[in-house]
Design a protein around this motif. Structure first.
Motif: not given
Length: 109
Positions: A19-25, A29-32, A76-81
């Motif tokens: 999830c490096q790219a912005p808005d890819s988080f 999927k992260f939990f898995q 990175r920080v998570l985007t607002t969205s």
């Protein structure tokens, strides 16, 4: 206690890479990838306490923005969205924050 006491450093690294790219988080999927979805309820409570930076018993929107940085300082920080989507997915009672039970339900669902 740190997250690497509960989760494998290589699994954390793989989840962060995904999830490096912005808005890819994607929380699920992260939990898995990080291995969180395979942890016990007590381990998830420990993870929640680490993520609850101000020890309020909740993960608020401002803490959620820095979610990835709790796993690795340079992340990175998570985007607002991303932050708003994450919060909406977990905040079942609509109080604007994520409680320990809500967090556990989201990770295990």
């Amino acid at each position: 206690m740190s997250l690497t006491d509960i989760l494998s450093p290589s699994d954390i690294a793989a989840a962060l890479r995904d999830c490096q790219a912005p808005d890819s988080f994607s929380p699920k999927k992260f939990f898995q990838i990080s291995g969180m979805s395979k942890k016990t309820s007590s381990q998830l409570k420990e993870i929640f306490q680490i993520l609850d930076n101000d020890r309020s018993g909740f993960i608020e929107e401002d803490e959620l923005k820095y979610f990835l940085q709790r796993f690795e300082c340079g992340a990175r920080v998570l985007t607002t969205s991303e932050t708003k989507t994450f919060l909406a997915a977990a905040d079942h009672d609509g109080d604007g924050k994520i409680g320990a039970e809500e967090f556990q339900e989201m990770v295990q669902s």
